[in-house]
Motif scaffolding. Structure first.
Motif, PDB file in Angstrom:
ATOM      1  N   GLU A 226      16.580 -12.544  31.825  1.00 15.96           N
ATOM      2  CA  GLU A 226      15.304 -12.666  32.535  1.00 15.96           C
ATOM      3  C   GLU A 226      15.120 -14.073  33.083  1.00 15.96           C
ATOM      4  O   GLU A 226      14.598 -14.264  34.185  1.00 15.96           O
ATOM      5  N   GLN A 227      15.554 -15.079  32.310  1.00 14.52           N
ATOM      6  CA  GLN A 227      15.440 -16.459  32.781  1.00 14.52           C
ATOM      7  C   GLN A 227      16.250 -16.679  34.052  1.00 14.52           C
ATOM      8  O   GLN A 227      15.793 -17.345  34.985  1.00 14.52           O
ATOM      9  N   GLN A 228      17.469 -16.105  34.099  1.00 20.04           N
ATOM     10  CA  GLN A 228      18.299 -16.245  35.303  1.00 20.04           C
ATOM     11  C   GLN A 228      17.623 -15.605  36.505  1.00 20.04           C
ATOM     12  O   GLN A 228      17.660 -16.148  37.619  1.00 20.04           O
ATOM     13  N   ARG A 229      16.991 -14.446  36.273  1.00 18.39           N
ATOM     14  CA  ARG A 229      16.299 -13.763  37.373  1.00 18.39           C
ATOM     15  C   ARG A 229      15.122 -14.598  37.857  1.00 18.39           C
ATOM     16  O   ARG A 229      14.906 -14.759  39.066  1.00 18.39           O
ATOM     17  N   ILE A 230      14.340 -15.147  36.926  1.00 21.18           N
ATOM     18  CA  ILE A 230      13.164 -15.947  37.285  1.00 21.18           C
ATOM     19  C   ILE A 230      13.590 -17.207  38.024  1.00 21.18           C
ATOM     20  O   ILE A 230      12.988 -17.592  39.041  1.00 21.18           O
ATOM     21  N   LEU A 231      14.649 -17.875  37.534  1.00 18.38           N
ATOM     22  CA  LEU A 231      15.134 -19.089  38.199  1.00 18.38           C
ATOM     23  C   LEU A 231      15.585 -18.794  39.623  1.00 18.38           C
ATOM     24  O   LEU A 231      15.362 -19.590  40.541  1.00 18.38           O
ATOM     25  N   SER A 232      16.229 -17.624  39.784  1.00 20.79           N
ATOM     26  CA  SER A 232      16.662 -17.235  41.126  1.00 20.79           C
ATOM     27  C   SER A 232      15.469 -16.987  42.042  1.00 20.79           C
ATOM     28  O   SER A 232      15.458 -17.403  43.206  1.00 20.79           O
ATOM     29  N   GLU A 233      14.438 -16.322  41.506  1.00 18.29           N
ATOM     30  CA  GLU A 233      13.245 -16.018  42.305  1.00 18.29           C
ATOM     31  C   GLU A 233      12.489 -17.269  42.694  1.00 18.29           C
ATOM     32  O   GLU A 233      11.810 -17.290  43.728  1.00 18.29           O
ATOM     33  N   MET A 234      12.579 -18.321  41.872  1.00 19.01           N
ATOM     34  CA  MET A 234      11.781 -19.520  42.128  1.00 19.01           C
ATOM     35  C   MET A 234      12.564 -20.603  42.865  1.00 19.01           C
ATOM     36  O   MET A 234      12.158 -21.764  42.904  1.00 19.01           O
ATOM     37  N   ARG A 235      13.669 -20.227  43.466  1.00 22.21           N
ATOM     38  CA  ARG A 235      14.386 -21.162  44.339  1.00 22.21           C
ATOM     39  C   ARG A 235      13.671 -21.198  45.687  1.00 22.21           C
ATOM     40  O   ARG A 235      13.470 -20.166  46.329  1.00 22.21           O
ATOM     41  N   LYS A 236      13.279 -22.371  46.119  1.00 22.54           N
ATOM     42  CA  LYS A 236      12.503 -22.478  47.358  1.00 22.54           C
ATOM     43  C   LYS A 236      13.316 -22.011  48.574  1.00 22.54           C
ATOM     44  O   LYS A 236      12.752 -21.528  49.556  1.00 22.54           O
TER      45      LYS A 236
END
Length: 533
Positions: free
Chosen positions: A286-296
């Motif tokens: 889930e952290q990897q998914r969230i980090l990917s989503e929050m890339r500007k």
């Protein structure tokens, strides 16, 4: 008179037909409208929209300015084809706090754009800085249903599950669905209200929207589109401007400011604190998914991309000066409503002056009562010692009479009054006359958690036999969620059982009276209350 009639009055402005004629020439790409002040802009574009078949996208400088512009458009045109496109975040984007209500409004805009060629959309830089799902992905995730269509409920339920909808006993927020007998309730991310789909066998017999709070039907629908959450799990995002049809007309107030503001939002990106808060407690996947989503780079656009996209669309600029040399320019002679600071003499003198110059006066107020009050104040020769109310004051010698002011009262109001010196009309607002704050109203959003929605969420977690407390009847046992006939339809209730098998049926809109029983320290079950004691 009703405020919608102002549209017909302003439709006679020569610039309305002039701009409509210019828009027929596809080689004219950029326009500048000089001298539009106060609420003259939304009134002018409301009148223009009756002559064009394209979608108009209004980009204001910030959310507050966009909110007031949206308010004025909906007052004149109604809410049906006027949409607000907000940021999906509650505060600044860098804080990363999503707002479910705003996500509904954004998804509704995208869904409507796929089906309709003529809309008015109001937005601002923070909303445009965020990318949206592509038209192709949106189409693949949209479930279209219509009355008379044959589809198995199991197939519909499976489709909703695959799209990420959650099955619950009661729908109270977007992204949920519920099955009860032959009825499927589903809360789409593209609708302000949930849908109730009634089946007769495998055929859809009726579709209607309903209120979450009281479960009462609002309106029937012949056809609907169900859209899931579109903000996660996909790298194929595009800027809103590239989502639009090439026939769309964009209206901007300050193009250079929009470029700089969007670029600033991109440079800020998502703060480290926002990323920590989102990933805290999540699994590694889930952290990897969230980090990917929050890339500007995935979720935001910069000012350069915004400018590349906007030059591909026809553009109308309003304000003080255009960016570059426009293909066509139209001039207005507008004077904003003066500041009277509650001084009756200034108001009287100003209105008298406009009347003497042959202007027709319209005073806009939010209520009939206020219109009557204005008639009392201005509709007859007003001596200075008249109790004016509203904080109005006069400095004239007592007993001196003013001139009777002839005006047309208008029900409902705009944000800022103005005088059009070419048409010789004044549209003044009562809140400016009385020096009152005027708040804009965005489209009401049922997705934001309210007291009843939170109660529904708690109730949905109850199991039959759980002890509950009713504020009027005491301790009972939860007997489940039921539908009971009422009038020509049904109402949703919960059943509470008391001593001797007596029961109380509590309507949804009274759920605030019910709470879960808190166990005693000794662990002993409570004694059920007896009705009537």
């Amino acid at each position: 008179m009703d405020i919608t009639e102002l549209q017909h009055i302003y439709a006679t402005h020569p610039n309305v037909k002039g701009l409509a004629k210019q828009l027929e020439n596809s080689s004219v790409r950029t326009f500048f409208l000089g001298g539009l002040h106060a609420s003259a802009s939304p009134l002018f574009f409301s009148s223009l929209w009756q002559h064009v078949s394209q979608t108009l996208v209004f980009i204001l400088n910030d959310m507050e300015e966009a909110g007031y512009f949206y308010h004025d458009l909906t007052q004149i045109n109604g809410e049906e084809n006027v949409l607000f496109f907000p940021s999906s975040y509650r505060r600044a984007i860098k804080y990363g706090q999503k707002d479910a209500g705003n996500e509904i409004l954004r998804t509704e805009v995208l869904s409507r754009l796929q089906k309709q060629d003529s809309l008015c959309i109001v937005t601002y830089p923070e909303a445009l800085a965020e990318k949206v799902v592509s038209q192709r992905d949106l189409a693949s995730k949209t479930v279209s249903l219509k009355v008379g269509q044959c589809i198995e409920t199991e197939q519909l339920m499976d489709t909703l599950y695959q799209l990420g909808f959650e099955q619950v006993d009661y729908v109270y927020e977007p992204g949920q669905y519920a099955l009860r007998g032959s009825i499927v309730d589903v809360f789409s991310y593209a609708s302000e209200y949930p849908y109730r789909i009634d089946f007769f066998g495998d055929e859809i017999d009726s579709i209607r929207t309903f209120e979450v709070e009281n479960q009462l039907s609002r309106e029937k629908c012949e056809q609907i589109s169900i859209v899931p959450e579109l903000t996660g799990g996909n790298d194929n995002y595009v800027p809103l401007l590239s989502f639009l049809s090439d026939k769309t007309i964009v209206v901007t107030k300050d193009l250079a400011f929009l470029h700089d503001r969007i670029n600033q939002i991109y440079e800020e990106g998502f703060s480290a604190q926002a990323i920590i808060e989102r990933t805290e407690g999540a699994t590694e996947m889930e952290q990897q998914r969230i980090l990917s989503e929050m890339r500007k780079e995935i979720k935001l656009i910069n000012g350069e991309r915004f400018m590349r996209d906007i030059v591909n669309l026809r553009r109308i600029e309003i304000g003080h000066r255009p960016m570059g040399l426009p293909d066509a320019t139209l001039k207005f002679n507008i004077t904003p409503q003066p500041l009277f600071h509650k001084n009756f003499d200034l108001i009287q003198d100003s209105l008298e002056s406009y009347m003497q110059k042959g202007y027709k006066l319209y005073i806009l107020a939010d209520s009939k009562k206020q219109n009557e009050r204005l008639k009392e104040i201005f509709g007859a020769k007003a001596p200075s010692n008249l109790p004016l109310g509203g904080g109005l004051r006069s400095s004239s010698p007592k007993g001196e009479a003013g001139t009777a002011i002839t005006f047309t009262p208008v029900e409902k109001t705009l944000h800022e009054g103005f005088a059009d010196n070419d048409m010789k009309v004044c549209f003044f607002t009562d809140h400016q006359i009385f020096d009152r704050f005027h708040k804009y109203n965005l489209k009401s959003d049922k997705a934001r958690s309210g007291k009843v929605a939170l109660t529904l969420k708690e109730i949905s977690q109850f199991e039959v036999g759980d002890y509950v407390v009713h504020i009027d009847h005491g301790i009972g046992q939860f007997g489940g969620l039921l539908r009971m006939p009422q009038g020509n339809g049904f109402v949703e209730v919960i059943k509470i059982t008391y001593q001797k098998g007596d029961s109380v049926y509590v309507s949804i809109h009274s759920l605030h009276k019910v709470s879960k029983y808190k166990a005693q320290d000794n662990g002993q079950p409570p004694r059920l209350s007896q009705l009537g004691t």
